[in-house]
Design an enzyme around this catalytic site. Structure first.
Site, PDB file in Angstrom:
ATOM      1  N   SER A 168       0.874  -1.299   0.048  1.00 31.14           N
ATOM      2  CA  SER A 168       0.075   0.063   0.076  1.00 31.14           C
ATOM      3  C   SER A 168       0.928   1.415  -0.181  1.00 31.14           C
ATOM      4  O   SER A 168       1.485   1.494   0.784  1.00 31.14           O
ATOM      5  CB  SER A 168      -1.022   0.096   1.145  1.00 31.14           C
ATOM      6  OG  SER A 168      -1.743   1.181   1.088  1.00 31.14           O
ATOM      7  N   HIS A 211      -0.626  -0.956  -4.558  1.00 35.91           N
ATOM      8  CA  HIS A 211      -2.167  -0.627  -4.205  1.00 35.91           C
ATOM      9  C   HIS A 211      -2.243   1.033  -3.916  1.00 35.91           C
ATOM     10  O   HIS A 211      -1.483   1.476  -3.110  1.00 35.91           O
ATOM     11  CB  HIS A 211      -2.263  -1.282  -2.867  1.00 35.91           C
ATOM     12  CG  HIS A 211      -3.762  -1.235  -2.428  1.00 35.91           C
ATOM     13  ND1 HIS A 211      -4.704  -1.852  -3.028  1.00 35.91           N
ATOM     14  CD2 HIS A 211      -4.233  -0.507  -1.331  1.00 35.91           C
ATOM     15  CE1 HIS A 211      -5.998  -1.704  -2.345  1.00 35.91           C
ATOM     16  NE2 HIS A 211      -5.616  -0.585  -1.523  1.00 35.91           N
ATOM     17  N   ASP A 217      -4.232   4.021  -2.680  1.00 34.69           N
ATOM     18  CA  ASP A 217      -5.519   4.448  -1.855  1.00 34.69           C
ATOM     19  C   ASP A 217      -5.954   5.691  -2.234  1.00 34.69           C
ATOM     20  O   ASP A 217      -5.321   6.736  -1.971  1.00 34.69           O
ATOM     21  CB  ASP A 217      -5.034   4.526  -0.291  1.00 34.69           C
ATOM     22  CG  ASP A 217      -4.964   2.770   0.017  1.00 34.69           C
ATOM     23  OD1 ASP A 217      -5.826   2.063   0.070  1.00 34.69           O
ATOM     24  OD2 ASP A 217      -3.803   2.526   0.576  1.00 34.69           O
ATOM     25  N   MET A 232      -8.802   8.550  -1.808  1.00 36.01           N
ATOM     26  CA  MET A 232      -9.625   9.047  -0.642  1.00 36.01           C
ATOM     27  C   MET A 232     -10.071  10.339  -1.128  1.00 36.01           C
ATOM     28  O   MET A 232      -9.265  11.228  -1.156  1.00 36.01           O
ATOM     29  CB  MET A 232      -9.189   8.772   0.748  1.00 36.01           C
ATOM     30  CG  MET A 232      -8.418   7.470   1.030  1.00 36.01           C
ATOM     31  SD  MET A 232      -7.867   7.541   2.774  1.00 36.01           S
ATOM     32  CE  MET A 232      -6.897   6.027   2.873  1.00 36.01           C
ATOM     33  N   HIS A 289      -7.637   1.735  -5.530  1.00 43.78           N
ATOM     34  CA  HIS A 289      -8.510   1.494  -4.399  1.00 43.78           C
ATOM     35  C   HIS A 289      -9.596   2.887  -4.454  1.00 43.78           C
ATOM     36  O   HIS A 289      -9.112   3.725  -3.689  1.00 43.78           O
ATOM     37  CB  HIS A 289      -8.070   0.858  -3.031  1.00 43.78           C
ATOM     38  CG  HIS A 289      -9.364   0.608  -2.133  1.00 43.78           C
ATOM     39  ND1 HIS A 289      -8.955   0.547  -0.727  1.00 43.78           N
ATOM     40  CD2 HIS A 289     -10.636   0.705  -2.126  1.00 43.78           C
ATOM     41  CE1 HIS A 289     -10.150   0.153  -0.196  1.00 43.78           C
ATOM     42  NE2 HIS A 289     -11.043   0.334  -0.924  1.00 43.78           N
ATOM     43  N   MET A 349     -11.824   4.979  -2.782  1.00 41.65           N
ATOM     44  CA  MET A 349     -12.651   4.937  -1.497  1.00 41.65           C
ATOM     45  C   MET A 349     -13.306   6.555  -1.617  1.00 41.65           C
ATOM     46  O   MET A 349     -12.902   7.580  -1.017  1.00 41.65           O
ATOM     47  CB  MET A 349     -11.889   5.101  -0.210  1.00 41.65           C
ATOM     48  CG  MET A 349     -11.261   3.808   0.220  1.00 41.65           C
ATOM     49  SD  MET A 349      -9.971   3.552   1.399  1.00 41.65           S
ATOM     50  CE  MET A 349      -8.413   3.608   0.293  1.00 41.65           C
ATOM     51  N   MET A 385     -12.373  -5.624   2.806  1.00 41.89           N
ATOM     52  CA  MET A 385     -11.625  -4.903   3.798  1.00 41.89           C
ATOM     53  C   MET A 385     -11.584  -5.432   5.298  1.00 41.89           C
ATOM     54  O   MET A 385     -12.700  -6.169   5.686  1.00 41.89           O
ATOM     55  CB  MET A 385     -12.341  -3.504   3.957  1.00 41.89           C
ATOM     56  CG  MET A 385     -12.393  -2.652   2.782  1.00 41.89           C
ATOM     57  SD  MET A 385     -10.773  -2.204   2.329  1.00 41.89           S
ATOM     58  CE  MET A 385     -10.276  -1.417   3.718  1.00 41.89           C
ATOM     59  N   GLY A 417      -9.919   4.225   5.207  1.00 42.60           N
ATOM     60  CA  GLY A 417      -9.791   5.620   5.660  1.00 42.60           C
ATOM     61  C   GLY A 417      -8.180   5.955   6.127  1.00 42.60           C
ATOM     62  O   GLY A 417      -8.171   7.180   6.077  1.00 42.60           O
ATOM     63  N   PHE A 418      -7.826   4.985   6.893  1.00 46.90           N
ATOM     64  CA  PHE A 418      -6.437   5.384   7.463  1.00 46.90           C
ATOM     65  C   PHE A 418      -5.585   4.158   7.393  1.00 46.90           C
ATOM     66  O   PHE A 418      -6.269   2.967   7.520  1.00 46.90           O
ATOM     67  CB  PHE A 418      -6.752   5.957   8.886  1.00 46.90           C
ATOM     68  CG  PHE A 418      -7.437   7.222   9.042  1.00 46.90           C
ATOM     69  CD1 PHE A 418      -6.519   8.367   9.059  1.00 46.90           C
ATOM     70  CD2 PHE A 418      -8.754   7.460   9.179  1.00 46.90           C
ATOM     71  CE1 PHE A 418      -7.104   9.760   8.946  1.00 46.90           C
ATOM     72  CE2 PHE A 418      -9.313   8.580   9.288  1.00 46.90           C
ATOM     73  CZ  PHE A 418      -8.527   9.732   8.974  1.00 46.90           C
ATOM     74  N   GLY A 419      -4.195   4.245   7.423  1.00 46.25           N
ATOM     75  CA  GLY A 419      -3.584   2.959   7.467  1.00 46.25           C
ATOM     76  C   GLY A 419      -3.318   2.822   8.840  1.00 46.25           C
ATOM     77  O   GLY A 419      -3.478   3.584   9.630  1.00 46.25           O
ATOM     78  N   GLY A 420      -2.555   1.738   9.278  1.00 48.40           N
ATOM     79  CA  GLY A 420      -1.899   1.586  10.646  1.00 48.40           C
ATOM     80  C   GLY A 420      -3.002   0.684  11.308  1.00 48.40           C
ATOM     81  O   GLY A 420      -2.866   0.729  12.697  1.00 48.40           O
ATOM     82  N   ASP A 477      -7.397  -6.198   2.665  1.00 45.31           N
ATOM     83  CA  ASP A 477      -6.561  -4.848   2.995  1.00 45.31           C
ATOM     84  C   ASP A 477      -7.128  -4.523   4.090  1.00 45.31           C
ATOM     85  O   ASP A 477      -8.355  -4.139   4.605  1.00 45.31           O
ATOM     86  CB  ASP A 477      -7.038  -3.743   1.787  1.00 45.31           C
ATOM     87  CG  ASP A 477      -6.532  -2.539   2.111  1.00 45.31           C
ATOM     88  OD1 ASP A 477      -5.618  -2.438   2.869  1.00 45.31           O
ATOM     89  OD2 ASP A 477      -7.111  -1.457   1.506  1.00 45.31           O
ATOM     90  N   GLY A 478      -5.962  -4.375   4.967  1.00 38.99           N
ATOM     91  CA  GLY A 478      -6.087  -3.606   6.520  1.00 38.99           C
ATOM     92  C   GLY A 478      -5.646  -4.561   7.526  1.00 38.99           C
ATOM     93  O   GLY A 478      -6.013  -5.722   8.011  1.00 38.99           O
ATOM     94  N   GLY A 479      -4.388  -4.049   8.203  1.00 41.57           N
ATOM     95  CA  GLY A 479      -3.854  -4.688   9.221  1.00 41.57           C
ATOM     96  C   GLY A 479      -3.174  -6.256   8.856  1.00 41.57           C
ATOM     97  O   GLY A 479      -3.013  -6.837   9.733  1.00 41.57           O
ATOM     98  N   GLY A 523       0.687  -2.358   4.063  1.00 46.19           N
ATOM     99  CA  GLY A 523       1.558  -1.261   3.990  1.00 46.19           C
ATOM    100  C   GLY A 523       2.532  -1.140   5.019  1.00 46.19           C
ATOM    101  O   GLY A 523       3.730  -1.109   4.813  1.00 46.19           O
TER     102      GLY A 523
END
Length: 220
Positions: free
Chosen positions: A9, A34, A36, A38, A67, A69, A138, A143-146, A172-174, A194
């Site tokens: 990401s 990837h 992102d 937004m 992606h 969003m 998802m 909306g946010f990384g990390g 995608d996510g975590g 990411g």
């Protein structure tokens, strides 16, 4: 049999060095990049748009996994196609007519993905699985990384994989070395990561480990 695809990401990259970061990820073994996108409306953050995709495309031949969003994703299809996007993934929750939007994306020369948020039932996306090139599940709120990986979301992956053994299913996510097995054992073959790649001492080793998980559980 689905092919393992690792998509770092770029949200976790140094945006001031975007082309160098893209090159670094490709050299480390990334299959896709990837992106992102937004808009500050569909999600409470603003990142990048078609002009940045266009600039990046001049510096890389990498597969750009965009992606979206954004609200009203129909508005941006042509812009992203002209900018050089390869895959345009919109949110099911952001459109009233997903099948028509998939057709619009294909007509513009891109692959079409459909994403669902953690709170969206898997049943809601099943009617487009035959038309879409990829489904994105998802595993955090977009909306946010990390953010922390939401493991219950992978049950949706299991449902989709059982019915569509050859479909690309992205998560995608975590995603990190301590969470990826939960996703791949459910059937995910496209892994977005990411922080766990960009902040790794060795992005090459991190990407290889993520790929190994997919190959162990899903792809041959």
């Amino acid at each position: 049999m689905p092919v393992a695809k690792i998509a770092p990401s770029m949200l976790s990259s140094d945006f001031a060095m975007l082309s160098a970061e893209a090159k670094r990820m490709v050299e480390a073994g990334a299959d896709w990049l990837h992106m992102d996108v937004m808009d500050g409306h569909f999600v409470p953050n603003i990142t990048l748009g078609a002009p940045i995709i266009k600039c990046l495309r001049q510096h890389t031949n990498a597969f750009l996994d965009c992606h979206m969003m954004v609200s009203h994703p129909e508005k941006w299809v042509e812009d992203f196609a002209k900018a050089g996007a390869d895959l345009y993934t919109f949110h099911l929750e952001a459109t009233a007519n997903a099948p028509a939007l998939i057709d619009q994306i294909h007509a513009a020369g891109m692959k079409a993905g459909v994403a669902i948020k953690p709170g969206t039932a898997v049943e809601d996306v099943m009617h487009v699985c035959d038309k879409a090139d990829m489904i994105l599940v998802m595993t955090v709120e977009p909306g946010f990384g990390g953010q922390k990986f939401m493991e219950p979301c992978v049950e949706k992956v299991k449902v989709i994989r059982a019915l569509y053994p050859d479909l690309d299913i992205e998560v995608d996510g975590g995603l990190a070395l301590n969470t990826v097995d939960a996703a791949t054992s459910a059937g995910a073959n496209v892994i977005v990561a990411g922080t766990s790649v960009f902040h790794s001492e060795s992005p090459k080793d991190a990407i290889a480990a993520l790929r190994s998980s997919v190959q162990k559980h899903v792809a041959q």
